[in-house]
Design a protein around this motif. Structure first.
Motif, PDB file in Angstrom:
ATOM      1  N   ASP A 158     -41.563 -17.558 -52.377  1.00 36.84           N
ATOM      2  CA  ASP A 158     -41.634 -18.287 -53.651  1.00 36.84           C
ATOM      3  C   ASP A 158     -40.677 -17.684 -54.670  1.00 36.84           C
ATOM      4  O   ASP A 158     -40.016 -18.412 -55.429  1.00 36.84           O
ATOM      5  CB  ASP A 158     -43.066 -18.266 -54.184  1.00 36.84           C
ATOM      6  N   ALA A 159     -40.595 -16.363 -54.696  1.00 33.94           N
ATOM      7  CA  ALA A 159     -39.673 -15.715 -55.637  1.00 33.94           C
ATOM      8  C   ALA A 159     -38.222 -15.994 -55.257  1.00 33.94           C
ATOM      9  O   ALA A 159     -37.370 -16.247 -56.122  1.00 33.94           O
ATOM     10  CB  ALA A 159     -39.925 -14.208 -55.674  1.00 33.94           C
ATOM     11  N   ALA A 160     -37.930 -15.974 -53.961  1.00 29.02           N
ATOM     12  CA  ALA A 160     -36.552 -16.177 -53.493  1.00 29.02           C
ATOM     13  C   ALA A 160     -36.075 -17.598 -53.755  1.00 29.02           C
ATOM     14  O   ALA A 160     -34.870 -17.827 -53.950  1.00 29.02           O
ATOM     15  CB  ALA A 160     -36.454 -15.853 -52.002  1.00 29.02           C
ATOM     16  N   LEU A 161     -36.991 -18.564 -53.777  1.00 30.71           N
ATOM     17  CA  LEU A 161     -36.582 -19.941 -54.042  1.00 30.71           C
ATOM     18  C   LEU A 161     -35.948 -20.085 -55.424  1.00 30.71           C
ATOM     19  O   LEU A 161     -35.149 -20.994 -55.649  1.00 30.71           O
ATOM     20  CB  LEU A 161     -37.785 -20.892 -53.925  1.00 30.71           C
ATOM     21  N   GLY A 162     -36.294 -19.185 -56.326  1.00 28.77           N
ATOM     22  CA  GLY A 162     -35.695 -19.222 -57.659  1.00 28.77           C
ATOM     23  C   GLY A 162     -34.236 -18.800 -57.676  1.00 28.77           C
ATOM     24  O   GLY A 162     -33.559 -18.976 -58.697  1.00 28.77           O
ATOM     25  N   GLU A 163     -33.754 -18.249 -56.581  1.00 29.60           N
ATOM     26  CA  GLU A 163     -32.360 -17.796 -56.505  1.00 29.60           C
ATOM     27  C   GLU A 163     -31.470 -18.765 -55.731  1.00 29.60           C
ATOM     28  O   GLU A 163     -30.314 -18.452 -55.456  1.00 29.60           O
ATOM     29  CB  GLU A 163     -32.309 -16.411 -55.852  1.00 29.60           C
ATOM     30  N   LEU A 164     -31.999 -19.925 -55.384  1.00 26.89           N
ATOM     31  CA  LEU A 164     -31.190 -20.893 -54.641  1.00 26.89           C
ATOM     32  C   LEU A 164     -30.080 -21.446 -55.522  1.00 26.89           C
ATOM     33  O   LEU A 164     -30.274 -21.752 -56.698  1.00 26.89           O
ATOM     34  CB  LEU A 164     -32.060 -22.058 -54.156  1.00 26.89           C
ATOM     35  N   ARG A 165     -28.903 -21.554 -54.936  1.00 24.62           N
ATOM     36  CA  ARG A 165     -27.784 -22.196 -55.623  1.00 24.62           C
ATOM     37  C   ARG A 165     -26.727 -22.565 -54.593  1.00 24.62           C
ATOM     38  O   ARG A 165     -26.158 -21.685 -53.949  1.00 24.62           O
ATOM     39  CB  ARG A 165     -27.177 -21.272 -56.674  1.00 24.62           C
ATOM     40  N   ILE A 166     -26.486 -23.848 -54.441  1.00 25.74           N
ATOM     41  CA  ILE A 166     -25.439 -24.302 -53.527  1.00 25.74           C
ATOM     42  C   ILE A 166     -24.301 -24.855 -54.367  1.00 25.74           C
ATOM     43  O   ILE A 166     -24.396 -25.942 -54.949  1.00 25.74           O
ATOM     44  CB  ILE A 166     -25.970 -25.367 -52.544  1.00 25.74           C
ATOM     45  N   ASP A 167     -23.228 -24.098 -54.454  1.00 27.78           N
ATOM     46  CA  ASP A 167     -22.063 -24.506 -55.231  1.00 27.78           C
ATOM     47  C   ASP A 167     -21.254 -25.551 -54.461  1.00 27.78           C
ATOM     48  O   ASP A 167     -21.378 -25.677 -53.233  1.00 27.78           O
ATOM     49  CB  ASP A 167     -21.190 -23.295 -55.530  1.00 27.78           C
ATOM     50  N   PRO A 168     -20.411 -26.319 -55.157  1.00 22.00           N
ATOM     51  CA  PRO A 168     -19.650 -27.384 -54.493  1.00 22.00           C
ATOM     52  C   PRO A 168     -18.895 -26.962 -53.233  1.00 22.00           C
ATOM     53  O   PRO A 168     -18.944 -27.688 -52.234  1.00 22.00           O
ATOM     54  CB  PRO A 168     -18.709 -27.888 -55.594  1.00 22.00           C
ATOM     55  N   PRO A 169     -18.191 -25.811 -53.199  1.00 20.83           N
ATOM     56  CA  PRO A 169     -17.483 -25.459 -51.948  1.00 20.83           C
ATOM     57  C   PRO A 169     -18.431 -25.267 -50.769  1.00 20.83           C
ATOM     58  O   PRO A 169     -18.117 -25.656 -49.639  1.00 20.83           O
ATOM     59  CB  PRO A 169     -16.759 -24.151 -52.307  1.00 20.83           C
ATOM     60  N   VAL A 170     -19.586 -24.673 -51.038  1.00 19.23           N
ATOM     61  CA  VAL A 170     -20.564 -24.472 -49.966  1.00 19.23           C
ATOM     62  C   VAL A 170     -21.189 -25.801 -49.582  1.00 19.23           C
ATOM     63  O   VAL A 170     -21.391 -26.087 -48.398  1.00 19.23           O
ATOM     64  CB  VAL A 170     -21.641 -23.460 -50.404  1.00 19.23           C
ATOM     65  N   ARG A 171     -21.487 -26.641 -50.571  1.00 12.58           N
ATOM     66  CA  ARG A 171     -22.069 -27.950 -50.275  1.00 12.58           C
ATOM     67  C   ARG A 171     -21.099 -28.804 -49.445  1.00 12.58           C
ATOM     68  O   ARG A 171     -21.514 -29.503 -48.520  1.00 12.58           O
ATOM     69  CB  ARG A 171     -22.432 -28.677 -51.568  1.00 12.58           C
ATOM     70  N   ASP A 172     -19.817 -28.744 -49.772  1.00 15.16           N
ATOM     71  CA  ASP A 172     -18.835 -29.498 -48.982  1.00 15.16           C
ATOM     72  C   ASP A 172     -18.831 -29.032 -47.534  1.00 15.16           C
ATOM     73  O   ASP A 172     -18.763 -29.848 -46.603  1.00 15.16           O
ATOM     74  CB  ASP A 172     -17.437 -29.335 -49.588  1.00 15.16           C
ATOM     75  N   TYR A 173     -18.894 -27.721 -47.331  1.00 13.17           N
ATOM     76  CA  TYR A 173     -18.940 -27.166 -45.979  1.00 13.17           C
ATOM     77  C   TYR A 173     -20.186 -27.645 -45.245  1.00 13.17           C
ATOM     78  O   TYR A 173     -20.124 -28.058 -44.073  1.00 13.17           O
ATOM     79  CB  TYR A 173     -18.919 -25.645 -46.073  1.00 13.17           C
ATOM     80  N   LEU A 174     -21.318 -27.622 -45.926  1.00 16.40           N
ATOM     81  CA  LEU A 174     -22.569 -28.038 -45.294  1.00 16.40           C
ATOM     82  C   LEU A 174     -22.600 -29.545 -45.041  1.00 16.40           C
ATOM     83  O   LEU A 174     -23.186 -29.992 -44.048  1.00 16.40           O
ATOM     84  CB  LEU A 174     -23.752 -27.614 -46.175  1.00 16.40           C
ATOM     85  N   ASP A 175     -21.973 -30.317 -45.905  1.00 12.28           N
ATOM     86  CA  ASP A 175     -21.851 -31.759 -45.652  1.00 12.28           C
ATOM     87  C   ASP A 175     -21.081 -32.012 -44.357  1.00 12.28           C
ATOM     88  O   ASP A 175     -21.420 -32.911 -43.571  1.00 12.28           O
ATOM     89  CB  ASP A 175     -21.144 -32.455 -46.816  1.00 12.28           C
ATOM     90  N   ARG A 176     -20.051 -31.218 -44.130  1.00 13.62           N
ATOM     91  CA  ARG A 176     -19.275 -31.355 -42.894  1.00 13.62           C
ATOM     92  C   ARG A 176     -20.117 -30.974 -41.681  1.00 13.62           C
ATOM     93  O   ARG A 176     -20.010 -31.590 -40.620  1.00 13.62           O
ATOM     94  CB  ARG A 176     -18.019 -30.496 -42.966  1.00 13.62           C
ATOM     95  N   LEU A 177     -20.955 -29.945 -41.839  1.00 13.90           N
ATOM     96  CA  LEU A 177     -21.846 -29.585 -40.739  1.00 13.90           C
ATOM     97  C   LEU A 177     -22.809 -30.708 -40.424  1.00 13.90           C
ATOM     98  O   LEU A 177     -23.048 -31.040 -39.254  1.00 13.90           O
ATOM     99  CB  LEU A 177     -22.633 -28.320 -41.086  1.00 13.90           C
ATOM    100  N   MET A 178     -23.402 -31.293 -41.450  1.00 14.96           N
ATOM    101  CA  MET A 178     -24.331 -32.401 -41.222  1.00 14.96           C
ATOM    102  C   MET A 178     -23.645 -33.573 -40.547  1.00 14.96           C
ATOM    103  O   MET A 178     -24.237 -34.254 -39.705  1.00 14.96           O
ATOM    104  CB  MET A 178     -24.958 -32.848 -42.543  1.00 14.96           C
TER     105      MET A 178
END
Length: 273
Positions: A158-178
């Protein structure tokens, strides 16, 4: 652990990668990684084998095999560290980041197990949790860093969920994975939408939000129908078949070591870096 390890869990593999990379240090560590053999876009099958072998060794291997594979993983992770131009500071030897990766693997494993087999009883869940500490200690996480019990894990999570952050470069990479961009175009065009749908379904809501993915009640209903079909087929499979490819990768590691081929072949890796 042989009851928990299930090849059908690979349907959720992209979702678990997203969970791990939602921590900025891990996300940029993967996107900026200079480890050639770990580049999923260039070597998807090799990367899959390395990651599956890591999970197999951590959860089903002997203490000697875990120690051996830890050394192999360290060789790859030594190359994963932030540079002068990196948006965040990171190192694959950071035990906090490694703990997060292990926590995602444990949470993802239990989520898939619950979907396919129902929630385990309290005693079984406690036993599984204790065994899954090896997902962390097979990296460089000291055993005392793994939360002491499931209640402590939930507080950590629960504490770690507060540190989530997917920036655009990482999101673009993950979109390609999906989208399965690492496959030949005809395959990615046919299977990419399926993988995107399943990945979205397996993702917990906070990660779905970080990826800016829509998920309707209708989507959820269709997803549960698909899971029901997978569950029905899975129940008919003999144990060794349902555990493929995890059992095969562990056996491959053992054969390579006996043959003096270095065990991990082209190197080793956990799930990032």
């Amino acid at each position: 652990m042989r009851e928990v390890i299930d090849g059908a869990g690979l349907l959720a593999s992209t979702a678990n990668v997203i969970m791990q990379l939602a921590r900025p240090g891990v996300g940029y560590g993967v996107v900026e990684s200079r480890v050639e053999a770990g580049q999923v876009m260039r070597h998807p099958l090799r990367r899959l084998r390395r990651t599956v072998t890591y999970l197999s060794v951590a959860l089903l291997g002997t203490a000697d095999e875990r120690a051996f594979y830890r050394r192999q993983v360290n060789r790859s992770h030594a190359q994963v560290r932030s540079g002068a131009g990196s948006p965040v500071r990171y190192s694959a030897f950071d035990p906090e980041l490694q703990l997060w990766v292990a926590a995602c693997l444990y949470r993802g494993t239990m989520d898939v197990h619950t979907l396919l087999h129902g929630p385990p009883g309290r005693a079984a869940a406690d036993a599984i949790y204790r065994e899954c500490r090896r997902l962390a200690t097979t990296l460089q996480v000291p055993e005392q860093m793994w939360p002491a019990d499931r209640a402590a894990f939930e507080r950590y999570w629960d504490a770690a969920l507060g540190e989530l952050r997917i920036d655009p470069p990482v999101r673009d990479y993950l979109d390609r994975l999906m989208a399965l961009d690492y496959l030949p175009r005809p395959l990615s065009a046919a299977l990419g939408p399926v993988n995107r749908f399943l990945t979205t379904g397996f993702l917990p809501a906070p990660f779905r939000s970080q990826m800016q993915l829509n998920w309707t009640e209708r989507d959820r209903q269709v997803f549960m129908v698909v899971i029901g079909a997978v569950r029905a087929v899975n129940r008919l499979l003999p144990g060794p078949v349902s555990r493929f490819p995890f059992n095969a990768c562990l056996q491959d590691l053992r054969i390579r070591r006996l043959a003096g081929l270095g065990g991990a072949g082209d190197g080793a890796d956990s799930s990032w870096g």
